[in-house]
Enzyme design. Structure first.
Site, PDB file in Angstrom:
ATOM      1  N   GLY A   1      -6.342  30.648  12.207  1.00 18.54           N
ATOM      2  CA  GLY A   1      -7.642  29.970  12.567  1.00 18.54           C
ATOM      3  C   GLY A   1      -7.909  30.351  14.024  1.00 18.54           C
ATOM      4  N   ALA A   2      -8.890  30.785  14.461  1.00 14.27           N
ATOM      5  CA  ALA A   2      -9.217  31.111  15.817  1.00 14.27           C
ATOM      6  C   ALA A   2     -10.246  30.076  16.495  1.00 14.27           C
ATOM      7  CB  ALA A   2      -9.656  32.641  16.136  1.00 14.27           C
TER       8      ALA A   2
ATOM      9  N   ALA B   1      -7.735  25.294  18.791  1.00 13.21           N
ATOM     10  CA  ALA B   1      -6.146  24.835  18.763  1.00 13.21           C
ATOM     11  C   ALA B   1      -5.705  26.328  18.557  1.00 13.21           C
ATOM     12  CB  ALA B   1      -5.766  23.850  17.817  1.00 13.21           C
TER      13      ALA B   1
ATOM     14  N   VAL C   1      -7.471  32.810   4.472  1.00 11.02           N
ATOM     15  CA  VAL C   1      -6.258  32.666   3.792  1.00 11.02           C
ATOM     16  C   VAL C   1      -6.461  31.905   2.567  1.00 11.02           C
ATOM     17  CG1 VAL C   1      -4.271  30.968   4.441  1.00 11.02           C
ATOM     18  CG2 VAL C   1      -5.505  32.407   6.159  1.00 11.02           C
TER      19      VAL C   1
ATOM     20  N   GLU D   1     -25.523  13.247  18.160  1.00 10.52           N
ATOM     21  CA  GLU D   1     -26.046  14.531  19.028  1.00 10.52           C
ATOM     22  C   GLU D   1     -27.124  15.280  18.089  1.00 10.52           C
ATOM     23  OE1 GLU D   1     -22.619  15.580  21.995  1.00 10.52           O
ATOM     24  OE2 GLU D   1     -22.251  16.379  20.173  1.00 10.52           O
TER      25      GLU D   1
ATOM     26  N   ASP E   1      -7.666  19.957  13.829  1.00  7.31           N
ATOM     27  CA  ASP E   1      -8.139  19.251  12.725  1.00  7.31           C
ATOM     28  C   ASP E   1      -7.070  19.132  11.619  1.00  7.31           C
ATOM     29  OD1 ASP E   1     -10.322  18.805  14.358  1.00  7.31           O
ATOM     30  OD2 ASP E   1     -11.523  19.616  13.196  1.00  7.31           O
TER      31      ASP E   1
ATOM     32  N   GLN F   1     -10.855  18.731  22.858  1.00  9.62           N
ATOM     33  CA  GLN F   1      -9.831  18.428  24.103  1.00  9.62           C
ATOM     34  C   GLN F   1      -8.466  18.439  23.373  1.00  9.62           C
ATOM     35  OE1 GLN F   1      -9.391  14.892  27.470  1.00  9.62           O
ATOM     36  NE2 GLN F   1     -11.221  15.099  26.142  1.00  9.62           N
TER      37      GLN F   1
END
Length: 403
Positions: free
Chosen positions: A11-12, A15, A85, A176, A304, A322
């Site tokens: 995963g890019a 994190a 994956v 939002e 996550d 964050q």
């Protein structure tokens, strides 16, 4: 560890990308046997925290919320593999993908999350979600399609609910989306010659109030501002059932609509549970203080995908960008430390604050002890992607993306 050391990062996102870059920096160009592989479904990095803009703001294009990974990783000793994956094989220490298998000595799982539908009848089948750039594009296209259909339909019965947009969940994402959509509506009404009074935006939240974690005065500001723009908040009741032409709430209210945007919860990628990792908190993998899976010290879990607990309060930490970036850095350091025989770092979450946009030029924020609202908060929110871009590639990448 001698010889080749294979680190595979899945995963890019916030994190995973940070973990890959930080490990590459720590090991340096001359580290013998260095092998870092970053596997991602797409060849670009997505700014997940800006997907609401792509979904519900007419002037936001795809390029505003993504950046090619090649532009970020250029010159770094990181092998990028565009693949999906399919399985984690802990016994063989390999990751299976649609295109093959990748062995590892260390694995960082940063696969993001999936929507949690809470077994609400019809929700999974009928709701739109904001998981990626592609889903954001689908939301935007759907909204415009509703206005086009309304303009071309004469029968009042068939028109009923076409311009009613229900947003499930009034946390950061849900609010939002409501704010961006409320500001986009006037433009859509002009384009399709629709009376703005025909449009309804309804934000449904099971909790008693919106925007958990924000100070009460900021929540009140957000409620009043969006209320003036036509957003109706329905709190203290949940979405109980969704059909193709209506939403039924737990209160018994039935809302005619053909648009449900779900932002009411997430869960971890099921590949972790299928691999035998201990999971909690809707399928997220339980980690220790070093971000290692409690079942396998060679596997680090971040973002996550990770179920992490605040060491001071003992409460689970809510996933956010964050937190994910900080976890990626700590996971990378701990892999490096293990290679070098150094002490590992404990993960200690440190939040610098939280910001929410309420449409262009408006927002609320809590930055440490400072509260902000209106234009000040909106400008602070706009600076977040600027700082983030700079952290990824310095002034060169920032200039290329912003100019």
């Amino acid at each position: 560890m001698e010889g080749r050391t294979r680190t595979v990062i899945l995963g890019a996102g916030y994190a995973g990308l940070r973990a890959a870059m930080e490990l590459d920096r720590l090991l340096g160009v001359r580290h013998p046997g260095k092998e870092i592989t970053l596997i991602n479904k797409h060849n670009y990095h997505q700014f997940i925290t800006r997907l609401h803009e792509s979904a519900a703001r007419g002037d936001t294009g795809d390029e505003d919320v993504r950046i090619p990974l090649a532009e970020i990783l250029g010159g770094r000793d990181i092998r990028l593999v565009k693949d999906t994956v399919t399985r984690l094989d802990r016994n063989r220490r390999q990751v299976e993908t649609e295109g093959g298998a990748h062995g590892y000595d260390y694995l960082v799982v940063s696969l993001g999350s999936l929507p949690e539908f809470f077994d609400i009848p019809g929700l999974k089948e009928h709701a739109l979600t904001l998981r990626s750039l592609n889903t954001a594009r689908m939301v935007r296209t759907h909204i415009e399609g509703m206005f086009a259909r309304f303009k071309n339909v004469v029968d009042p019965w068939e028109r009923n609910g076409l311009l009613t947009f229900v947003i499930g969940g009034a946390g950061l994402t849900g609010v939002e989306v409501a704010g961006e959509l409320a500001d986009w509506v006037p433009e859509l009404c002009r384009r399709y010659d629709v009376d703005p009074l025909e449009v309804r935006i309804i934000n449904v939240e099971a909790s008693e109030d919106i925007l958990p974690g924000f100070a009460p005065d900021l929540v009140e500001y957000a409620r009043n501002l969006l209320g003036e723009k036509g957003v109706r908040f329905v709190t203290g009741t949940r979405i109980a059932r969704v059909k193709d032409t209506e939403v039924r709430l737990g209160s018994g209210e039935v809302i005619p609509t053909q648009t449900v945007i779900w932002a009411g919860g997430i869960r971890g990628n099921p590949l972790m549970a299928e691999a035998g990792l201990t999971v909690q908190g809707r399928g997220r993998a339980v980690v220790n203080e070093y971000l290692q899976s409690v079942d396998d010290p060679r596997i680090y879990v971040t973002g996550d995908s990770a179920f992490t607990v605040d060491p001071e309060s003992g409460r689970p930490l809510a996933p956010n960008a964050q937190l994910a970036i900080a976890q990626g850095k700590v996971a990378a350091y701990n892999i490096y430390a293990d290679m070098k025989g150094l002490p590992k770092k404990r993960f200690r979450p440190q939040s610098v604050g939280v910001l929410a946009s309420l449409g262009p030029g408006k927002g609320i924020g809590m930055i440490k002890t400072v509260r902000a609202k209106g234009l000040t908060a909106a400008l602070a929110k706009e600076m977040v992607p600027v700082r983030y871009l700079y952290s990824l590639g310095g002034i060169k990448l920032l200039a290329k993306k912003m100019l």
